[in-house]
Design a protein around this motif. Structure first.
Motif, short mmCIF file in Angstrom:
data_model
loop_
_atom_site.label_atom_id
_atom_site.label_comp_id
_atom_site.label_asym_id
_atom_site.label_seq_id
_atom_site.Cartn_x
_atom_site.Cartn_y
_atom_site.Cartn_z
N ALA A 1 0.83 -1.21 0.00
CA ALA A 1 0.00 0.00 0.00
C ALA A 1 0.87 1.26 0.00
CB ALA A 1 -0.93 0.01 1.21
N TYR A 2 1.94 1.25 0.78
CA TYR A 2 2.84 2.39 0.85
C TYR A 2 3.48 2.68 -0.51
CZ TYR A 2 6.81 5.31 2.23
OH TYR A 2 7.72 6.32 2.32
N HIS A 3 4.02 1.65 -1.13
CA HIS A 3 4.67 1.85 -2.43
C HIS A 3 3.65 2.19 -3.52
CE1 HIS A 3 8.56 0.95 -0.87
NE2 HIS A 3 8.15 -0.22 -0.40
N GLY A 4 2.46 1.61 -3.42
CA GLY A 4 1.40 1.95 -4.37
C GLY A 4 0.98 3.40 -4.24
N ALA A 5 0.87 3.88 -3.01
CA ALA A 5 0.51 5.28 -2.78
C ALA A 5 1.61 6.21 -3.26
CB ALA A 5 0.21 5.52 -1.30
N THR A 6 2.85 5.84 -3.03
CA THR A 6 3.97 6.66 -3.46
C THR A 6 3.92 6.90 -4.97
OG1 THR A 6 5.34 5.87 -1.64
CG2 THR A 6 6.49 6.83 -3.51
N ALA A 7 3.69 5.84 -5.73
CA ALA A 7 3.59 5.96 -7.19
C ALA A 7 2.27 6.60 -7.61
CB ALA A 7 3.73 4.58 -7.83
N GLY A 8 1.19 6.21 -6.96
CA GLY A 8 -0.13 6.71 -7.32
C GLY A 8 -0.28 8.21 -7.14
N TRP A 9 0.21 8.74 -6.03
CA TRP A 9 0.08 10.18 -5.80
C TRP A 9 0.87 10.99 -6.82
CZ3 TRP A 9 -3.89 12.10 -3.70
CH2 TRP A 9 -4.53 11.46 -2.64
N GLU A 10 1.99 10.47 -7.31
CA GLU A 10 2.74 11.16 -8.36
C GLU A 10 1.85 11.35 -9.58
OE1 GLU A 10 5.68 13.04 -8.99
OE2 GLU A 10 5.94 12.43 -6.93
N LYS A 11 1.15 10.29 -9.97
CA LYS A 11 0.26 10.36 -11.14
C LYS A 11 -0.92 11.29 -10.87
CE LYS A 11 1.57 5.80 -12.74
NZ LYS A 11 1.26 4.39 -12.67
N PHE A 12 -1.52 11.18 -9.68
CA PHE A 12 -2.64 12.05 -9.34
C PHE A 12 -2.21 13.52 -9.39
CE2 PHE A 12 -4.61 8.47 -6.63
CZ PHE A 12 -5.50 8.10 -7.63
N LEU A 13 -1.04 13.82 -8.85
CA LEU A 13 -0.58 15.21 -8.83
C LEU A 13 -0.25 15.74 -10.22
CD1 LEU A 13 1.52 15.18 -5.55
CD2 LEU A 13 -0.61 16.41 -5.96
N ASP A 14 0.27 14.89 -11.09
CA ASP A 14 0.50 15.30 -12.47
C ASP A 14 -0.83 15.68 -13.12
OD1 ASP A 14 3.23 14.81 -12.25
OD2 ASP A 14 3.15 12.89 -13.32
N LYS A 15 -1.83 14.85 -12.90
CA LYS A 15 -3.16 15.11 -13.47
C LYS A 15 -3.79 16.35 -12.83
CE LYS A 15 -6.49 13.82 -16.20
NZ LYS A 15 -6.39 14.23 -17.59
N LEU A 16 -3.61 16.52 -11.52
CA LEU A 16 -4.13 17.71 -10.83
C LEU A 16 -3.57 18.97 -11.47
CD1 LEU A 16 -5.60 19.16 -8.47
CD2 LEU A 16 -3.51 18.78 -7.12
N ASP A 17 -2.27 19.00 -11.72
CA ASP A 17 -1.64 20.16 -12.33
C ASP A 17 -2.26 20.45 -13.70
OD1 ASP A 17 0.10 22.34 -12.40
OD2 ASP A 17 1.76 21.15 -13.18
N GLU A 18 -2.54 19.41 -14.48
CA GLU A 18 -3.18 19.58 -15.79
C GLU A 18 -4.58 20.17 -15.64
OE1 GLU A 18 -3.26 15.90 -17.97
OE2 GLU A 18 -1.13 15.53 -17.58
N VAL A 19 -5.35 19.67 -14.68
CA VAL A 19 -6.71 20.16 -14.46
C VAL A 19 -6.68 21.64 -14.07
CG1 VAL A 19 -8.73 19.97 -12.94
CG2 VAL A 19 -7.71 17.90 -13.93
N ILE A 20 -5.78 22.00 -13.16
CA ILE A 20 -5.68 23.40 -12.73
C ILE A 20 -5.29 24.29 -13.90
CG2 ILE A 20 -4.47 25.02 -11.22
CD1 ILE A 20 -4.09 22.61 -9.27
#
Length: 140
Positions: free
Chosen positions: A112-131
């Protein structure tokens, strides 16, 4: 949800060239959250319970803290993980310093820790695009 010294935290930070108001809008408006995170019935109200839904399953959440344009925190419970996600926005000369912390990963929750580490990177990239796609008033 208690945290102790045996838990780990995933922390991600970004310097965004957008005002805190625009970042806040993307973090708290349901239709925008769905573009970068997951489908939800989110409301930025302390105590509000909501679910995040993805093809891999559901996350049960509850809003723990809201300080408009500054801090947002909610519980994140899924697949045996009980954690807390906290967003902190700090205005800077160029826009916003955004910090995301997901705390509460216990011993034996390496996947879960490693999944979150990678997952949040992708979510934040997408967040920046949305903003970036929002106009100055934060509308589409």
């Amino acid at each position: 949800m208690e945290t102790d010294r045996n838990t780990r935290t995933v922390m991600k930070e970004r310097e965004l060239r957008h005002a805190p108001e625009k970042v806040w809008r993307a973090l708290t408006q349901k239709h925008l959250m769905e573009e970068w995170l997951m489908k939800s019935d989110f409301k930025p109200e302390v105590g509000h319970r909501f679910d995040l839904e993805a093809d891999w399953g559901k996350v049960s959440c509850q809003v723990l803290a809201v300080e408009s344009h500054k801090t947002l925190s909610y519980s994140w419970v899924a697949h045996g993980l009980e954690s807390v996600v906290t967003w902190t926005l700090t205005e800077t000369a160029i826009g916003t310093h955004l910090k995301m912390e997901q705390s509460g990963f216990g011993p034996g929750q390496d996947q879960a820790y490693h999944g979150a580490t990678a997952g949040w990177e992708k979510f934040l990239d997408k967040l920046d695009e949305v903003i970036a796609d929002l106009d100055e008033e934060g509308e589409r």
